[in-house]
Design a protein around this motif. Sequence first.
Motif, PDB file in Angstrom:
ATOM      1  N   VAL A 136       0.828  -1.204   0.000  1.00 55.07           N
ATOM      2  CA  VAL A 136       0.000   0.000   0.000  1.00 55.07           C
ATOM      3  C   VAL A 136       0.862   1.253   0.000  1.00 55.07           C
ATOM      4  N   THR A 137       1.917   1.250   0.814  1.00 56.23           N
ATOM      5  CA  THR A 137       2.809   2.398   0.898  1.00 56.23           C
ATOM      6  C   THR A 137       3.472   2.684  -0.444  1.00 56.23           C
ATOM      7  N   VAL A 138       4.014   1.658  -1.072  1.00 57.39           N
ATOM      8  CA  VAL A 138       4.709   1.831  -2.347  1.00 57.39           C
ATOM      9  C   VAL A 138       3.765   2.347  -3.426  1.00 57.39           C
ATOM     10  N   ILE A 139       2.555   1.810  -3.485  1.00 57.35           N
ATOM     11  CA  ILE A 139       1.600   2.216  -4.516  1.00 57.35           C
ATOM     12  C   ILE A 139       1.255   3.696  -4.393  1.00 57.35           C
ATOM     13  N   PHE A 140       0.861   4.119  -3.214  1.00 60.18           N
ATOM     14  CA  PHE A 140       0.436   5.509  -3.028  1.00 60.18           C
ATOM     15  C   PHE A 140       1.604   6.485  -3.153  1.00 60.18           C
ATOM     16  N   GLU A 141       2.727   6.162  -2.562  1.00 57.89           N
ATOM     17  CA  GLU A 141       3.857   7.075  -2.636  1.00 57.89           C
ATOM     18  C   GLU A 141       4.412   7.182  -4.048  1.00 57.89           C
ATOM     19  N   SER A 142       4.438   6.081  -4.782  1.00 62.84           N
ATOM     20  CA  SER A 142       4.932   6.116  -6.161  1.00 62.84           C
ATOM     21  C   SER A 142       4.025   6.956  -7.050  1.00 62.84           C
ATOM     22  N   ALA A 143       2.713   6.793  -6.880  1.00 67.67           N
ATOM     23  CA  ALA A 143       1.769   7.575  -7.683  1.00 67.67           C
ATOM     24  C   ALA A 143       1.920   9.065  -7.408  1.00 67.67           C
ATOM     25  N   LEU A 144       2.013   9.442  -6.144  1.00 68.37           N
ATOM     26  CA  LEU A 144       2.166  10.856  -5.803  1.00 68.37           C
ATOM     27  C   LEU A 144       3.525  11.379  -6.255  1.00 68.37           C
ATOM     28  N   TRP A 145       4.552  10.570  -6.124  1.00 68.14           N
ATOM     29  CA  TRP A 145       5.888  10.955  -6.575  1.00 68.14           C
ATOM     30  C   TRP A 145       5.854  11.315  -8.060  1.00 68.14           C
ATOM     31  N   LEU A 146       5.209  10.499  -8.868  1.00 70.15           N
ATOM     32  CA  LEU A 146       5.145  10.740 -10.305  1.00 70.15           C
ATOM     33  C   LEU A 146       4.416  12.047 -10.607  1.00 70.15           C
ATOM     34  N   VAL A 147       3.260  12.259  -9.974  1.00 72.08           N
ATOM     35  CA  VAL A 147       2.469  13.459 -10.240  1.00 72.08           C
ATOM     36  C   VAL A 147       3.224  14.719  -9.835  1.00 72.08           C
ATOM     37  N   LEU A 148       3.804  14.722  -8.639  1.00 73.75           N
ATOM     38  CA  LEU A 148       4.521  15.908  -8.164  1.00 73.75           C
ATOM     39  C   LEU A 148       5.772  16.186  -8.990  1.00 73.75           C
ATOM     40  N   THR A 149       6.480  15.127  -9.367  1.00 76.93           N
ATOM     41  CA  THR A 149       7.679  15.313 -10.197  1.00 76.93           C
ATOM     42  C   THR A 149       7.326  15.970 -11.525  1.00 76.93           C
ATOM     43  N   LEU A 150       6.310  15.457 -12.182  1.00 79.80           N
ATOM     44  CA  LEU A 150       5.903  16.026 -13.470  1.00 79.80           C
ATOM     45  C   LEU A 150       5.432  17.474 -13.313  1.00 79.80           C
ATOM     46  N   ARG A 151       4.716  17.759 -12.237  1.00 74.52           N
ATOM     47  CA  ARG A 151       4.210  19.121 -12.043  1.00 74.52           C
ATOM     48  C   ARG A 151       5.349  20.100 -11.799  1.00 74.52           C
ATOM     49  N   GLY A 155       5.497  22.151 -14.924  1.00 70.03           N
ATOM     50  CA  GLY A 155       4.669  23.296 -14.587  1.00 70.03           C
ATOM     51  C   GLY A 155       5.390  24.423 -13.882  1.00 70.03           C
ATOM     52  N   HIS A 156       6.500  24.114 -13.199  1.00 76.61           N
ATOM     53  CA  HIS A 156       7.205  25.146 -12.428  1.00 76.61           C
ATOM     54  C   HIS A 156       8.665  25.301 -12.836  1.00 76.61           C
ATOM     55  N   GLY A 157       9.072  24.651 -13.904  1.00 77.68           N
ATOM     56  CA  GLY A 157      10.391  24.878 -14.471  1.00 77.68           C
ATOM     57  C   GLY A 157      11.561  24.330 -13.682  1.00 77.68           C
ATOM     58  N   GLU A 158      11.326  23.393 -12.782  1.00 77.01           N
ATOM     59  CA  GLU A 158      12.428  22.798 -12.031  1.00 77.01           C
ATOM     60  C   GLU A 158      13.175  21.796 -12.915  1.00 77.01           C
ATOM     61  N   ALA A 159      14.487  21.675 -12.692  1.00 76.50           N
ATOM     62  CA  ALA A 159      15.255  20.644 -13.391  1.00 76.50           C
ATOM     63  C   ALA A 159      14.687  19.281 -13.028  1.00 76.50           C
ATOM     64  N   PHE A 160      14.744  18.331 -13.952  1.00 82.07           N
ATOM     65  CA  PHE A 160      14.090  17.048 -13.720  1.00 82.07           C
ATOM     66  C   PHE A 160      14.619  16.355 -12.469  1.00 82.07           C
ATOM     67  N   GLY A 161      15.948  16.354 -12.278  1.00 85.09           N
ATOM     68  CA  GLY A 161      16.523  15.696 -11.106  1.00 85.09           C
ATOM     69  C   GLY A 161      16.044  16.321  -9.817  1.00 85.09           C
ATOM     70  N   HIS A 162      16.024  17.662  -9.774  1.00 84.77           N
ATOM     71  CA  HIS A 162      15.567  18.353  -8.571  1.00 84.77           C
ATOM     72  C   HIS A 162      14.073  18.146  -8.362  1.00 84.77           C
ATOM     73  N   ALA A 163      13.302  18.149  -9.455  1.00 83.77           N
ATOM     74  CA  ALA A 163      11.860  17.911  -9.354  1.00 83.77           C
ATOM     75  C   ALA A 163      11.576  16.516  -8.818  1.00 83.77           C
ATOM     76  N   ALA A 164      12.369  15.529  -9.275  1.00 84.87           N
ATOM     77  CA  ALA A 164      12.185  14.153  -8.805  1.00 84.87           C
ATOM     78  C   ALA A 164      12.500  14.049  -7.310  1.00 84.87           C
TER      79      ALA A 164
END
Length: 452
Positions: A136-151, A155-164
């Motif tokens: 359960v932890t991995v599923i929810f955290e991975s999904a949120l990680w993906l959404v926030l990284t992409l945003r 959406g906010h111009g952060e470098a991909f590594g820093h956004a991740a």
Amino acid sequence: MSERLRALSGWTKPPQLTAGAFAALILAGTGALSLPIATEARESAPLVTALFTATSSVCVTGLIVEDTPVYWSAFGEVVIMVLIQVGGFGIVALATVLSLVAGRTLGLRMAVRAGAEAKSLTLGEVRQLVTGVLLVTVIFESALWLVLTLRWWLGHGEAFGHAAYMGLFHAISAFNNAGFALYVDSLEGFATDPWITLPVAMAVICGGLGFPVWVELWRHARRSSERRHWTLHTKITLVTSAVLLAVGFVVFLAFEWRNAATLGTLGVGDKLLVAFFQGMTPRTAGFNTLDFAEMNTQTLLATDVLMFIGGGSAGTAGGIKVTTFALLAFVIYATVRGETSVHVAGRRLAGGVVSQATTVVLLAIGLVVSATLALLSITEFTLDQVLFEATSAFSTVGLSTGITDELPLAGELILVFLMFVGRLGPITLASALALRRRARRYDYPEEQPIVG
């Protein structure tokens, strides 16, 4: 080593084992955060600062005495993130792992302890707890990680590594209801960004429901063709959580609608979004998109109540738990109606459950009141500020009116104690009461004192 662990499991009671494991983790975190490499200045953090931050991380609270992105280095932030993940993984999972290491089979007392924390699991299913929690932890955290990284990347111009990196930190912090953020003002800069606030809110809510609820939801989803018979625990948790979320949303809209320092200057759509997020945060999330120091007294008091109630049992949330609150509400309703027993959704509550809930709530109130009086006696802050801080610490919420870093040393240690007891107290107390339940061999004549 295995013989020592096996011997340890033989005499250590589950509540003591759990508290000892969490204390050891806090001490380890304090040591790591005390290293010079953990701070931006490359100087050893003061012992109390390291202890406070480690306790707040392990107990997934979010209160801080130093700004996380400013004071702590990348190494220190990673330590905090690891402490949050391990602490949020769950007391039951930790106790089960220690028991499985100590002995190849679960003892009855440990099995009962785990069952008390996750009531939808039977003794034969305790071994599956760790895997279920991890999944359960991995599923929810991975999904949120993906959404926030992409945003943050697109959406906010952060470098991909820093956004991740930012996405991973906030995903772990959100699902574990920790409230730590890598921005000085938490998430105030993203108050009107639904691609940040709504995913974070959903992760907080899901983490706060509790793992037993998700286990049951998963089982029913796999058997969609069968008639669903929800357990009373799941029914109470889902309904009460939904009601409290709605109450929080309405409270913030009603009391802050015209406050120019909070919602007053926003458009209607943004007001609704921000009010929903802020109404959710007392579920022990700890993030904020508004400055609580600028909020009205009515809002602070309502937030105190919501924080004290907290989230679901066997989850990452704190507080007395929504099931405890709901059970007491049912008890009051039955008493007012003159009924001698309490019935909920076609089920009769056991007398022991009612007494456990009452004991947990009364002791929690006594602890928060005592801590508030102690903080009032050593500081010059107002009752609103001090009560808010004490409730936030006990309920492992992490919200603050901004006084945490201004408290004296004694005040910081009081909050450390509140965070530790608040994280472990309601759970270990309830399980200890269940394990000690016994029938009296004799009784005294009955007499009824005057009430009221």
